[in-house]
Each structure stands twice: as C-alpha cells, then as structure tokens.
Design a protein around this motif. Structure first.
Motif, PDB file in Angstrom:
ATOM      1  N   LEU B 505       0.842  -1.204   0.000  1.00  0.00           N
ATOM      2  CA  LEU B 505       0.000   0.000   0.000  1.00  0.00           C
ATOM      3  C   LEU B 505       0.878   1.256   0.000  1.00  0.00           C
ATOM      4  CD1 LEU B 505      -2.702   1.500   0.173  1.00  0.00           C
ATOM      5  CD2 LEU B 505      -2.605   1.239   2.649  1.00  0.00           C
ATOM      6  N   ASP B 506       1.936   1.221   0.808  1.00  0.00           N
ATOM      7  CA  ASP B 506       2.852   2.361   0.834  1.00  0.00           C
ATOM      8  C   ASP B 506       3.471   2.583  -0.553  1.00  0.00           C
ATOM      9  OD1 ASP B 506       2.188   2.451   3.476  1.00  0.00           O
ATOM     10  OD2 ASP B 506       4.151   1.913   4.264  1.00  0.00           O
ATOM     11  N   GLU B 507       3.815   1.503  -1.216  1.00  0.00           N
ATOM     12  CA  GLU B 507       4.336   1.613  -2.591  1.00  0.00           C
ATOM     13  C   GLU B 507       3.288   2.244  -3.489  1.00  0.00           C
ATOM     14  OE1 GLU B 507       7.317  -2.092  -3.571  1.00  0.00           O
ATOM     15  OE2 GLU B 507       5.902  -1.419  -5.044  1.00  0.00           O
ATOM     16  N   PHE B 508       2.066   1.772  -3.343  1.00  0.00           N
ATOM     17  CA  PHE B 508       0.997   2.285  -4.187  1.00  0.00           C
ATOM     18  C   PHE B 508       0.839   3.796  -3.989  1.00  0.00           C
ATOM     19  CE2 PHE B 508      -3.369   3.253  -5.322  1.00  0.00           C
ATOM     20  CZ  PHE B 508      -3.391   2.748  -6.609  1.00  0.00           C
ATOM     21  N   ILE B 509       0.863   4.228  -2.733  1.00  0.00           N
ATOM     22  CA  ILE B 509       0.700   5.654  -2.452  1.00  0.00           C
ATOM     23  C   ILE B 509       1.864   6.465  -3.029  1.00  0.00           C
ATOM     24  CG2 ILE B 509       0.610   7.401  -0.611  1.00  0.00           C
ATOM     25  CD1 ILE B 509      -0.834   5.300   1.119  1.00  0.00           C
ATOM     26  N   TYR B 510       3.099   6.011  -2.737  1.00  0.00           N
ATOM     27  CA  TYR B 510       4.248   6.844  -3.122  1.00  0.00           C
ATOM     28  C   TYR B 510       4.598   6.745  -4.598  1.00  0.00           C
ATOM     29  CZ  TYR B 510       4.352   8.510   1.458  1.00  0.00           C
ATOM     30  OH  TYR B 510       3.942   9.148   2.599  1.00  0.00           O
ATOM     31  N   LEU B 511       4.248   5.651  -5.263  1.00  0.00           N
ATOM     32  CA  LEU B 511       4.556   5.552  -6.682  1.00  0.00           C
ATOM     33  C   LEU B 511       3.340   5.896  -7.540  1.00  0.00           C
ATOM     34  CD1 LEU B 511       6.788   3.748  -5.186  1.00  0.00           C
ATOM     35  CD2 LEU B 511       7.201   2.848  -7.452  1.00  0.00           C
ATOM     36  N   SER B 512       2.254   5.134  -7.364  1.00  0.00           N
ATOM     37  CA  SER B 512       1.104   5.344  -8.245  1.00  0.00           C
ATOM     38  C   SER B 512       0.437   6.701  -8.024  1.00  0.00           C
ATOM     39  CB  SER B 512       0.057   4.252  -8.021  1.00  0.00           C
ATOM     40  OG  SER B 512       0.405   3.106  -8.736  1.00  0.00           O
ATOM     41  N   VAL B 513       0.199   7.038  -6.772  1.00  0.00           N
ATOM     42  CA  VAL B 513      -0.550   8.268  -6.514  1.00  0.00           C
ATOM     43  C   VAL B 513       0.368   9.494  -6.553  1.00  0.00           C
ATOM     44  CG1 VAL B 513      -2.058   9.497  -4.898  1.00  0.00           C
ATOM     45  CG2 VAL B 513      -2.259   7.015  -5.134  1.00  0.00           C
ATOM     46  N   LEU B 514       1.543   9.381  -5.908  1.00  0.00           N
ATOM     47  CA  LEU B 514       2.389  10.567  -5.746  1.00  0.00           C
ATOM     48  C   LEU B 514       3.556  10.645  -6.741  1.00  0.00           C
ATOM     49  CD1 LEU B 514       2.497  10.643  -1.850  1.00  0.00           C
ATOM     50  CD2 LEU B 514       1.202  12.176  -3.343  1.00  0.00           C
ATOM     51  N   ASN B 515       3.852   9.534  -7.393  1.00  0.00           N
ATOM     52  CA  ASN B 515       4.953   9.503  -8.363  1.00  0.00           C
ATOM     53  C   ASN B 515       6.285   9.974  -7.749  1.00  0.00           C
ATOM     54  OD1 ASN B 515       5.954   8.824 -10.805  1.00  0.00           O
ATOM     55  ND2 ASN B 515       5.001  10.472 -11.974  1.00  0.00           N
ATOM     56  N   ALA B 516       6.531   9.547  -6.518  1.00  0.00           N
ATOM     57  CA  ALA B 516       7.746   9.972  -5.812  1.00  0.00           C
ATOM     58  C   ALA B 516       9.010   9.422  -6.457  1.00  0.00           C
ATOM     59  CB  ALA B 516       7.685   9.524  -4.351  1.00  0.00           C
TER      60      ALA B 516
END
Lengths: 430, 539
Positions: B505-516
């Motif tokens: 989920l953390d990956e999803f937030i930082y990559l998919s949603v935030l494109n960090a």
C-alpha cells in the motif's frame, strides 16, 4: 442461482459486475471490503512507464502497450487483445459520461497531470475535473491548500512544478468553516464543497491571490457525488480553469468512480454484498459449484454458474504470505508463479525501478482469463481471474493497474469470450 | 575552515557521549560534542529499550549487575518521564534449566538486585499471553526506556549548561602535536565542509566506533562490535519486561516499548560497526524464541527489524562476544600509551551511561587539574514535550500522548496516526530540534514507527519540513526519498503477511498516486540511511 458470482469489489470486480449486468447476466458480488478505488488517483492509468528503467513517461500509449505485449508474452496485456482494452476504455468513458462525470483521454496519448508532490503523473483517462492541470500547457498555476488538512501540501506541489518549468505559486487558506472543526478529512471538505456557502467562503478567500494565476489547482476534494457541478461552478466563479490534484488516500475521485459503478450495478439488478469474506469453494468435475463466505454472524454458501476471482494480489488480500515464505491464493489455493525463496523477494532499494520480485506473484491465466495449472491447462472451466491477482506484471511500477483491472474485468464480465471458448476447451480436452 | 576552540571536545552523540558532555558542562567546562549523524544514531537508538535491573547479569557478571541496579535507581529519579515503570519478570520456560532459578535468586541477593518469586498463576494474571508452561517467575525492577527521548533530554540539559552539540559532524582526522591530541577535523555533512575543533582535552565516547577514532590518533583500542538483532512486534504482547531465567543468550527478552514489543537479541561479532547484514536465521531465531515466551508470537505481525552494535572492549581477544564483560572501560591514553589530551570511554550499556559519564568527567577534571564534583545523579532532567508532562507517578505511560491530545482536543492535528504524533510536536522538532532529515524528526517524536511505517506521515511531514525550512524543493524531495528508504531498510527483513500488504500500500501511495520515484533532484543524499549488507543467498 446467479449467472455470475464476483469475488471482490475493487475496480476489476466492479467492472466485471457492471459488464455482466449490462449483458443481461444476473450478478452477485461478495467482498470483504472495497478495493483500490478508495486509494488510487481516480484516473485510469493504462501504462505510464515502459520499459521500467526508462524514467521518461510513456506518451504514445497504444504503441507502448503493443510493444509491451510483444516483449512480455506473459503480461496480462499480452493475453488480452488491444481492441478489448480499447472497447473497455470507451465503454467506461460512456458509463461515466452518462453519470455526469465525464472522463477524458484515449489510447492515443497519455496525459501528464500534477501529483500531490508536483511530479508529472502519466495517465490515460482523467476526469474532467483534473484535465486543466495538463502539464504540456505552461499556463501559470495557483495551487491551493487548506491549513487544517495535511494530506495535500501546496508548497511542495508548486515548488516542484516551478522547478520543472511550470510556473506555479501556492496559497494555504485558513477558512473559518474548517477552523471550527476538530477533524478535517478529504470527505469533510468534499461534502462542504457541495454547499454554496462554503464555496462562497472559498472564492472570497481566494480573490486576493488570483491576479497572476491562469488556472487554479485544488486537492481532489471538489465535491463527492456533485463533483461536475462543483467544478463548473468554481470555474465560473473564479473566472479561470480549475483542476483537481489527487491526494493521500482516501481518494475522493476514486470513490466517485466506485459510486458510479456500484450505483449502476445495483440499478440494473446486480447485488453487491460487502463485509462477506470468501473463505473456500466447493468443486465438482473441474467446475466450481459454490463459494463459502463468512461474516460476523454466519457462514454462507453461494451458488453460481460462473465465478470471477477479483480478490486482488498482495495488496488486495487475494494472495497471502507468511514468515516461512509460503505464498498462497486464499480461496481456491490456485497455483502461483512465485520467486523461489524469501531472500529473493526484494531488491535493495524501495524505489527500485524494476520493482520487487515478490509482487510479480500471481495466478497464471490463459487468454480467456482462466487460471492454469502447472501444465498450462485451465483448472476450473467456470472460473476466471482478473485484476491484480494476475501474475507476471508490476502494476505499480508500470502504472498499469487500472488499465489491466478495467480490461480484464470488462472481458470477464461480458462473458462472450468464455461462452465461445467453452466449446473450444471441451474439444481440446477431448 | 570554520574553527572552534573549546576546553573539552566529546566525540559521539550516543547515550555515553551526550552524558559526558552534560556532566562536563554542568561542572562548568566549555564543552562541544560532535556526532557524525543525529544523536542516538549509533547503538543508543538501536537497542531494545531496557532499563536493566541488573538481573540479566547477576549470575554471569556480578559487577555489571551491581552497577545496573545502582544506576537503575538514579535514572528513575532523574529521568522518570523517559522511563516506563513496567517491572520485569525472569521466567523459567520448559526449555530452560529448572535449577537456574535458585542460582538466580542467590545471585540477586549477593549483588543487591531486588527479586521476588511470584506464583505462575499471579504471573498469568498480570501477563495472560505468557506461556502457561512456565514453571517459575521472579519479579525484578526492570523498566522500559525511551533512549531517543532520554538522549534528547540529556543533550538539552547540556545545552542549558552552555554545551554546544554539533550533529552531522563526522570526525575525519585527529590533530596531534607531538605526544598531545589538540583537536579534530570534522566533515560537516550538511554544509559539506571541513570544520576544525581545538580542545584541551578530547574524549572519545564513540562506543563501537572507539577503535576507529583511536586509530586516527595512531593508537590500538580493541573494541569488538557485537551485533544484536531486534524485531518489533505490532502489539504490546506484554506490559512487563519478560526475560528468560537462564544464562544470557539469543532471543532471551521481550521489552514493551511504547506501542510495540521488542524481542532481542542475537550477538554476532562483526568486523565493522557500520557494515553488517541482518540474516534470516537471526529473524527466524527471534520468532522461535519469542514463541517460547508467548505462544503464537511467530504468527503475529512484525513491524520492523534492526541491528545495533554493542561496544565490547577487551584487551585480550575472546572468541565468543557474550563472554566479554558488560562493564565499561575508561582508557587513559597518557598512562596507557603516552599520549596526552585524549581519553576513551567505551563498553558498558545504556543503563550505566550516567555512571560512565561521571567517571569520565572525573578523569577530565583530574587531567585539567580542577576539582568539581559530579551532580548529574542529583539534578532532574528537563521534559521536552508537552505530553512528557502527562505521567504515571512521574513515569511515562502508554496513554500519555492520547491524554495530551484529549486535553488539547487536537484530534485533527495528527501527522502520524500510528504513534499519535501531532502537528505541534512535529513542528517543534523541525524548529527547535534543527532537524535535517525526516529520520531526525522520527527520533524526536516517534514518527513513522507504527504499523504503516511512514505510509501516511512521510508525505505530511515532508510538507511541513518544506514549509518550515524554506530550503530548495529538491532538498525536501531527497529528504522524503531518504526516509522512504530508511523505513524500507528495517521492513525488508520482516516483510510477509499483513506487513507486506501494508508495504505494498505504501508503494501504491508513493509511486502510483504521488509519483515519488520521479521527483526532481538527487535520488539519495549523504544524510540518507546506511543500508544493511545484503545477505548472501545460500538457498
């Protein structure tokens, strides 16, 4: 007895159920909870980065998807035809347009839209509420945040955009309506946005900052079920294009899509039961005959002609792991393609562009999305698997999660491929 | 080059070095402390958080046991808000020698460690998850310590007495003039420049790194880094410190610390205090041993694993690091090696840091020809945060933060929901704590240390850091990426089950949603985490 039983109510499961009811099939959805719609950006990402080590986002989407399908024959996009993806996208756009929440975009080219960090997010379909954020246009922006709410940091967005050549300023509004509340969430603001009084308060507070702004970016909280109206009213009142930027979860734009799908399924006679966790199945002669669910009060057995597995991968809970390194599909105990041992599950860096091997774990399926055994034969004639439970792709690194969920859900829900294939399967197995 | 002149320079920002700087400053010396990363970055911030009663050492190392109980009493007096008065049990499980209990009781009496045997029924009333097959249980005055907060408080006390604390200042050279050490040259990692510090006296309090510093002077100091691996479970499975009643060995203790329970530890000699792996057998052993104390422990959700290095000093070489004394060592290099202006304090354990600081400061007084008595055992340490004022009989308790939030009605101001870190404390850490990285803020306010391991707060705190520091955005970007990597570092060894799901989920937030992963600027900074070595894959 239902024609179709869908297990899981994430994006793929709901799309499957929607397509099933659209095609005159009777549907029941059982789900432990909601899925990715409450987390994601509320866009349909089809393919954002390819190959993965290329830091530049995909622009020509159709070409990139075709190339991926050729180079990775195990990838879900290689199993479904590009025209299925195309049809699914068009149908989904039509659904959202009918629900007065139009999505824009196509397989021709990706949008580049700002993220809540001010990075450029490639996506295929974005709601009308977001597209004025198009970063191929360099009209100066004003990014607006709210002082009581930390899930959106306007300074970070504006400064990163400016750093990358898009002129942006930011303002954090301290609105009395929010200040008087003890807890402010995305949903609090989204609901307030649907009231004229709050919008007036917002517009008044923004007036001193408008002069240099050619367009205005807000966190994606511009209304929940009335988003289109809120967006249009704000554009009119502020006299310039307005756009939303997806925030930390929970995702309001994702919940809007969820709401549209759920509403459509129910309206057309489908049944969606939340809070039922699927636990096991009954089988007979290579067919699934029933599915057990457990809830707080009792166990239940559901019968159907067809079963669609949409429980998600490791994130969704369809696949579990434990400390000994076992990896299990939770309901049917389907064989999984997995990395060999626990030490090879991860790479060194969290943000490694190739992603971590463990997440490639999943159910291998054929073109009809039927789970396969070790010999490549379908295990159950009337079972299909869709969405992130599928093997051999990295949805998060690729930014392809919604595209695959939409296309595979669409194919499975429509059911035509399965029907035409049924005779084929019978003939080959004879 | 920036130059400082001081009376005493202390090298090392762990419990010992910070304690030495405080003691010296309190005695009136002009004092500077240098630490190569943030305070507690070395061993102090990577232990299980036990305030020893001494029970652990009564049989094997009576001298250490006596030191522990003396200091235990003092620390309870001067920094109760950094301690949770959990009490401790020593329990005999079916895997332990049943006769050890009697030896243990006798040794407690001989060393002055208070000990009372209680019935197993009573033990289970207090700790119902403990193994019902445990045959004996002894109660001792162990406690849980917040070594981050304690070190911050000691550093703050040192500052109040005029000491200067320079973090992210790594000693790269020691300046020697003939037979005398006269100062050091540091690399300021934040400004990326060299800084020289001249001093009448240099105290090497760098713990497991003491050998490296001594080597810069040209001296041989043999400090064996003894690596210990610890694992934090998602629940406070016990509210009492639980020790196995046997000779010290791997996985013999569970310590409830704040919202989690920590099991420790292994003990492996490593060549370098900086570069080592967390090996799978170590994690598996912790789970297996945890299961003996709390049946079902293995199946519980684990949050994180980490490893610290004990500074074990010995003049003669010993093969097994457990046989090295836990008592501390003060080396006077004038008498030992003929080098003036330089002393080394190493060994010991967190519980005895104050006493170690005291004897070190005594020696500094002697060297500088002054007589000033120690007062650190008398003077209470300051509280830093508002929530530290909510206490149970002066001690910290688990509900303190919630009480603070309820009394201020600041429910909506949480930056980190897992650890109940509010916007106010985070902003205080950024401003007053002069935080350079998100990890600095974490050490101050326990941010990102709960179940989601920074999934939500990393973004929020980056936003606040960017707002308050007013630095170029690329610095905020790399701070975010460094912290994601830092949390990943400790998650990797225990990622399975619910925690793996959480991490995805953390990956999803930082990559998919935030494109960090596509933020402009550096991918990692020199202030970022030092990763554990990759384990060699033998399977």
């Amino acid at each position: 007895m239902n024609d179709v039983l869908v297990i899981g109510a994430g994006l793929s499961g709901l799309v499957a159920a929607w397509q099933a009811v659209e095609n005159g099939r009777s549907v029941r959805v059982v789900a432990k909870g909601w899925g990715i719609t409450h987390w994601h950006a509320g866009c349909i990402d089809v393919l954002g980065y390819y190959p993965l080590d290329n830091p530049e986002p995909v622009v020509a989407l159709e070409t990139a998807v075709s190339r991926l399908a050729t180079e990775h024959p195990q990838h879900p996009y290689a199993l479904i035809r590009l025209d299925n993806l195309q049809t699914a996208i068009e149908a989904f756009k039509a659904l959202c347009a009918t629900a007065n929440y139009p999505l824009h975009g196509s397989l021709t080219r990706n949008w580049l839209l700002p993220s809540a960090l001010g990075t450029f997010r490639p996506t295929c379909l974005a709601p009308a509420t977001m597209i004025a954020g198009d970063l191929t246009d360099n009209t100066p922006m004003l990014i607006v945040g709210f002082s009581r709410w930390l899930d959106f940091a306007p300074a970070l967005v504006a400064d990163n955009l400016t750093h990358q050549g898009i002129q942006a300023t930011h303002v954090t509004l301290d609105l009395p309506s929010l200040r008087q509340r003890k807890i402010v969430t995305a949903l609090t603001i989204a609901n307030l946005m649907e009231t004229p009084a709050f919008r007036a308060e917002l517009v008044n507070a923004l007036k001193p900052y408008l002069s240099k702004a050619g367009r205005i970016g807000f966190p994606a909280v511009l209304g929940y079920t009335q988003a289109t109206a809120v967006h249009q009213t704000l554009q009119k009142e502020l006299g310039r294009p307005v756009f939303e930027i997806p925030t930390l979860p929970p995702s309001i734009p994702g919940m809007r899509l969820h709401h549209i799908l759920l509403h459509t399924i129910r309206q057309k006679g489908g049944m969606v039961l939340e809070g039922l966790e699927a636990t096991a199945a009954t089988t007979q002669n290579g067919r699934i005959t029933g599915l057990y669910t457990s809830a707080a009060t009792r166990h239940r057995l559901h019968h159907a002609h067809h079963f669609i597995l949409a429980t998600g991968g490791i994130l969704g809970g369809g696949i579990t792991t434990n400390y000994t390194g076992e990896i299990t599909e939770t309901i049917f105990n389907l064989p999984l393609s997995t990395p060999v041992n626990r030490q090879s599950w991860f790479r060194r860096d969290f943000l490694d562009p190739q992603g971590h091997p463990i997440y490639q774990t999943g159910v291998r399926v054929n073109q009809q999305l039927q789970p396969l055994n070790e010999n490549g034969q379908p295990i159950y004639e009337n079972l299909q698997a869709i969405g992130t439970i599928l093997a051999n792709w990295e949805p998060i690194r690729e930014r392809s999660l919604e595209g695959v969920a939409l296309a595979t859900g669409f194919i499975a829900g429509r059911g035509k491929t399965v029907t035409s294939h049924k005779t084929q399967t019978t003939s080959t197995s004879n | 080059m920036r130059t400082y002149q001081t009376e005493v320079l202390v090298i090392g920002g762990g419990a010992t070095g910070t304690g030495v700087a405080y003691d010296l400053a309190q005695r009136g010396f002009k004092t500077i402390l240098v630490e190569k990363r943030d305070l507690t970055h070395g061993t102090t911030g990577r232990y299980h958080g036990l305030l020893h009663s001494g029970g652990r050492y009564v049989v094997k190392d009576p001298k250490a046991a006596t030191e522990c109980i003396e200091e235990n009493r003092i620390l309870r007096r001067i920094m109760p808000h950094c301690l949770e008065d959990t009490g401790g049990f020593f329990v005999t499980t079916p895997w332990d020698d049943p006769d050890f209990g009697d030896r243990f009781m006798e040794a407690c009496q001989a060393t002055g460690v208070p000990c009372e045997e209680i019935s197993v029924a009573q033990m289970l009333r207090e700790e119902p998850l403990l193994n019902p097959k445990i045959s004996r249980c002894f109660r001792v005055p162990d406690a849980a310590a917040d070594s981050f907060l304690a070190t911050q408080c000691v550093a703050e006390a040192a500052r109040q007495y005029g000491a200067e604390v320079l973090i992210y200042h790594e000693v790269i050279r020691v300046i020697r003039e003939g037979d005398r050490v006269i100062g050091v040259v540091c690399h300021d990692l934040v400004k990326d420049e060299e800084v020289s510090i001249l001093a009448d006296m240099v105290v090497n309090a760098s713990g497991a790194w003491a050998g490296k510093i001594a080597h810069m002077v040209g001296l041989e100091v043999s400090v064996m880094p003894g690596k210990g691996v610890m694992v934090a479970a998602n629940h406070r499975v016990v509210n009492t410190v639980v020790n196995r009643c046997k000779m010290p060995s791997d996985g013999d203790i569970i310590v409830p610390v704040h919202t989690v329970a920590v099991i420790g530890t292994t003990d492996q000699r490593v060549a370098d205090p900086e570069h080592f792996a967390i090996e799978r057998w170590e994690i598996d052993l912790m789970l297996e041993e945890g299961d003996k104390l709390v049946p079902g422990f293995r199946q519980m959700r684990m949050l994180r694993a980490w490893a610290g290095v004990r500074p074990l000093y010995q003049e003669t070489k010993v093969a097994d690091t457990r046989d090295v004394t836990r008592a501390y060592t003060l080396l006077d290099h004038e008498t030992r090696d003929g080098v003036m202006g330089f002393i080394t304090i190493t060994g010991g354990k967190w519980t005895t840091f104050r006493q170690m600081a005291q004897v070190t400061a005594d020696r500094v007084c002697e060297k500088l020809g002054v007589e000033r008595p120690c007062r650190t055992h008398e003077e209470p340490l300051p509280a830093l945060f508002e929530s530290d004022r909510h206490t149970a009989n002066g001690y910290h308790y688990l509900g303190a933060r919630l009480t603070d939030i309820e009394s201020h009605k600041s429910y909506g101001d949480l930056v980190c929901e897992c650890e109940l870190a509010t916007r106010a404390v985070v902003e205080q850490a950024i401003r007053d704590g002069n935080a350079h990285t998100l990890d600095d803020i974490r050490r101050d306010v326990r941010l990102g240390m709960g179940p989601c391991q920074g999934g939500f707060c990393t973004y929020r705190v980056t936003g606040l850091l960017h707002l308050w520091r007013q630095t170029p955005v690329t610095e905020s970007n790399v701070a975010l990426r460094d912290f994601l990597q830092e949390r990943w570092k400790g998650l990797k060894p225990v990622l399975w089950g619910a925690q793996l799901k959480q991490e995805r989920l953390d990956e999803f937030i930082y990559l998919s949603v935030l494109n960090a992963d596509h933020l402009p600027g550096e991918k990692a900074s020199r202030l970022g985490p030092v990763m554990y070595e990759e384990e060699v894959n033998n399977e």
